[in-house]
Design an enzyme around this catalytic site. Sequence first.
Site, PDB file in Angstrom:
ATOM      1  N   GLU A  53      72.373   9.728  45.563  1.00 27.58           N
ATOM      2  CA  GLU A  53      72.844  10.014  44.196  1.00 27.58           C
ATOM      3  C   GLU A  53      73.684   8.821  43.754  1.00 27.58           C
ATOM      4  O   GLU A  53      73.257   8.004  42.951  1.00 27.58           O
ATOM      5  CB  GLU A  53      73.655  11.307  44.161  1.00 27.58           C
ATOM      6  CG  GLU A  53      74.185  11.635  42.768  1.00 27.58           C
ATOM      7  CD  GLU A  53      75.128  12.838  42.765  1.00 27.58           C
ATOM      8  OE1 GLU A  53      75.375  13.357  41.672  1.00 27.58           O
ATOM      9  OE2 GLU A  53      75.621  13.227  43.844  1.00 27.58           O
ATOM     10  N   ASP A 105      75.576  21.753  39.346  1.00 26.56           N
ATOM     11  CA  ASP A 105      76.793  22.466  38.941  1.00 26.56           C
ATOM     12  C   ASP A 105      76.663  22.801  37.455  1.00 26.56           C
ATOM     13  O   ASP A 105      77.247  22.133  36.588  1.00 26.56           O
ATOM     14  CB  ASP A 105      78.035  21.592  39.188  1.00 26.56           C
ATOM     15  CG  ASP A 105      78.204  21.246  40.648  1.00 26.56           C
ATOM     16  OD1 ASP A 105      78.808  22.038  41.380  1.00 26.56           O
ATOM     17  OD2 ASP A 105      77.703  20.174  41.059  1.00 26.56           O
TER      18      ASP A 105
END
Length: 338
Positions: free
Chosen positions: A194, A273
């Site tokens: 990431e 999230d």
Amino acid sequence: MSTLPPLVELHLHLEGTLEPEFIMRAARKNGIDLPWASVEDLRSRYEFSDLQSFLDLYYANVSVLREREDFSQMVYEYLRRAQAGGVRHAEVSLDLQVHTSRGVPLEVAFGGVRDALDVAEERYGITTRLIISFLRDRPPAEAADLLRRLIVTGARFDGIGLDSAEADYPPALFTEVYEIARQHGLRRTAHAGEEGPAEYVRQALDLLHVERIDHGNRSLEDDALVQRLVRERVPLAVCPLSNVRLRVVDVIEEHPLVRMLEHGMQVSVHSDDPAYFGGYVDENLVAVRDALAITPAQEETLLRNAVDAAFVDADRRAELHAEIDLWLEQCGRGTDAT
């Protein structure tokens, strides 16, 4: 197609589903003073420059979770939203160290989550798997001790993950933790590629023996790694709206999802999230439909890749594929991909 399909969510942090309204309500209930004056004040802070800026807010907000019922309610609210979005199977991550490190007893945090997951299928029609994710910016020995404790107590969970700040915390640090998990038959995934380099994806495969990669975007920087991921059919659970909010890509139109599909990488779309990043899994799918103009065949590939990457048995996998088949028929077309 205008309607959403039955969805499989593989990359979802329960603490990342805390909506501002829940946070402020739980703070009042538990007598916790937060620095946010109102729901609107808190929501206005959901702009991030990088992963760490998000984590700072994330860790501040989880302080409102104190009692077992708080953890259960967090999961119930996620399950209701997931059901509304068409989720049929969800593999959810719990950051136990976030809670035990601030004095919440293990049985309170874990037990509250387990209470809700145990009724998820009956109440919401969603099968679930629970992944305990360890924080890579905390000591690996702490993670190993916690994992051993969970195993000894007979806690019911399905796998482990690795998350939090990625830069400067390579997967290699957690080799012992993942070996313990492997020896006890636990499923294994990890965040890699990431903000960390492609090398972290390679370490996760070679040293942690993961079965799935969370994110993995930066794998594209290494042609040999891309070829390996395709050859070995390693699932990548990518999160487009998260990538935009955390500046992994500047805008959704620049997301490499289509390029990954064209390479033959086993990518699928998830939410990470969602309360912080602007969308649950169904909203992520709509976003890539609109911004990337994915074809019906590519969309079907994304859906089936998620099913194939799920930590489920053959019977449940077949059921999930059958639900996609039915949806395709209802939308007036047969299968475009396998």
